[in-house]
Design an enzyme around this catalytic site. Structure first.
Site, short mmCIF file in Angstrom:
data_model
loop_
_atom_site.label_atom_id
_atom_site.label_comp_id
_atom_site.label_asym_id
_atom_site.label_seq_id
_atom_site.Cartn_x
_atom_site.Cartn_y
_atom_site.Cartn_z
N HIS A 122 0.82 -1.23 0.00
CA HIS A 122 0.00 0.00 0.00
C HIS A 122 0.85 1.27 0.00
O HIS A 122 0.31 2.37 -0.23
CB HIS A 122 -0.94 0.03 1.21
CG HIS A 122 -1.97 -1.05 1.21
ND1 HIS A 122 -2.82 -1.26 0.14
CD2 HIS A 122 -2.29 -2.00 2.13
CE1 HIS A 122 -3.62 -2.29 0.42
NE2 HIS A 122 -3.31 -2.76 1.61
N ASP A 159 -2.43 -10.83 -2.46
CA ASP A 159 -3.03 -10.32 -1.22
C ASP A 159 -4.49 -9.96 -1.51
O ASP A 159 -4.81 -9.54 -2.62
CB ASP A 159 -2.25 -9.10 -0.76
CG ASP A 159 -2.67 -8.60 0.62
OD1 ASP A 159 -1.94 -8.88 1.59
OD2 ASP A 159 -3.71 -7.91 0.72
N ASP A 246 -4.38 -13.03 3.24
CA ASP A 246 -5.62 -12.57 3.84
C ASP A 246 -6.86 -12.83 2.98
O ASP A 246 -7.97 -12.46 3.37
CB ASP A 246 -5.53 -11.08 4.25
CG ASP A 246 -4.81 -10.23 3.23
OD1 ASP A 246 -4.53 -10.73 2.12
OD2 ASP A 246 -4.55 -9.05 3.53
ZN LIG Z 1 -3.98 -7.39 2.59
#
Ligand SMILES: [Zn+2]
Length: 337
Positions: A122, A159, A246
């Protein structure tokens, strides 16, 4: 596999109520302790200048001062302490080690996987966000390009969140291909199919925003019909997996339904594409917040390189997701199925 790991990354203390904690790395180590053929390598931190090759120098200085002053909340989710500076440089350094080691010929049972934290995908050019300070995969990709070890790098981000930072950093770059499968509508809200790269880099950014509830069959389809063919067409020298866990069905922060076996299935597919394109392959840890599912996910990637065969998905893809993958194929000129 050979796992890049450093105790320095445990010192990035996010406090008692944060999902991204040092216990994540401890759980992974415990999970790997029972496995055959695990090797750890303690890699050095990245140089500040190497990090500043993808991040704005003023931002890097600002983060350094923030940590030196004791840290705190950079934003509501993204927390640092004094030790976070060294941890962030080390997390980037381990990712860099993994990329260099893969390009140096580490393959098969020696395939490198960097177990750093804080995670990276991110982090944008001039800001930290979403638990991430330095974009570890991006730092690694840029370092090997700058050193002339690779001309073209592909990054595949599995992810559950879209790696907005990695996309942004390389959005106008013809020499770096970024592909992501993520849950549509989840943080940070980016990652639409139409985001395909800017200018001459048109076509080097590929997003597959699957619907909440997607499982192994949807991920397999996304890879087989879109990401795999696009990466083969791009023909990278190095393939980096931004490996978050995740999207697992038991992860506490997403609604996806990938199984542990699903990560083995994706690993086999990635390995096949690397064999077809003669690309080096490295893995970089991103998210994953269920300690058991995270450690099982990393362990099954390891076992896949240790000779274990993945099973095929036992259900069919969701119709809406299949239509989405068709759209991605169309947008990227991969032909219709
Ligand atoms: Zn993540």
């Amino acid at each position: 596999m050979r796992f890049g790991y450093s105790e320095t990354c445990l010192d990035h203390d996010t406090g008692p109520r944060h999902p991204e904690t040092a216990d994540r790395l401890r759980a992974i180590r415990r999970g790997l302790a029972k496995r055959h053929g695990v090797e750890y390598v303690d890699a050095p931190p990245a140089d500040k200048s190497t990090v500043a090759a993808v991040h704005d120098a003023d931002y890097v200085d600002e983060f350094e001062s923030f940590c030196a002053g004791g840290g705190g909340n950079w934003d509501p989710d993204t927390v640092a302490v004094e030790a976070s500076w060294d941890a962030a440089l080390t997390s980037a350094g381990i990712a860099e080690w993994a990329a260099r080691s893969a390009l140096d010929g580490a393959t098969g049972r020696d395939t490198p996987f960097s177990l750093g934290r804080p995670p990276g995908h991110h982090a944008v050019e001039d800001d930290a966000m979403g638990f991430c300070f330095f974009n570890n995969a991006a730092v690694a990709a840029q370092a090997v390009i700058d050193d002339g070890l690779a001309e073209r790098v592909a990054i595949f981000d599995w992810d559950v969140h879209h790696g907005n930072g990695t996309q942004d950093i390389f959005y106008d770059r013809e020499d770096v291909f970024y592909a992501s499968i993520h849950e549509d509508g989840l943080y940070p809200g980016t990652g639409e199919v139409e985001e395909t790269g800017a200018g001459d880099a048109e076509g080097t950014n590929l997003n597959v925003p699957l619907r909440a509830g997607a499982g192994d069959a949807d991920y397999a389809l996304s890879f087989d019909e879109a990401i795999g063919p696009a990466v083969e067409r791009f023909d990278p020298d190095l393939f980096i997996v931004s490996a978050g866990f995740d999207a697992h069905r038991h992860d506490p922060i997403s609604r996806m339904r990938v199984s542990t076996e699903g990560y083995a299935m994706l690993t086999e597919r990635v390995r096949d594409v690397c064999e077809n394109t003669d690309a080096a392959l490295s893995f970089v840890l991103e998210g994953g917040y269920g300690l058991d599912t995270l450690s099982e996910g990393v362990a099954i990637v390891h076992e896949t390189f240790d000779g274990r065969l993945a099973m095929s998905p036992d259900e069919d893809p969701d119709q809406k997701n299949a239509e989405l993958v068709d759209t991605v194929r169309d947008v990227h000129g991969l032909g219709s199925k």
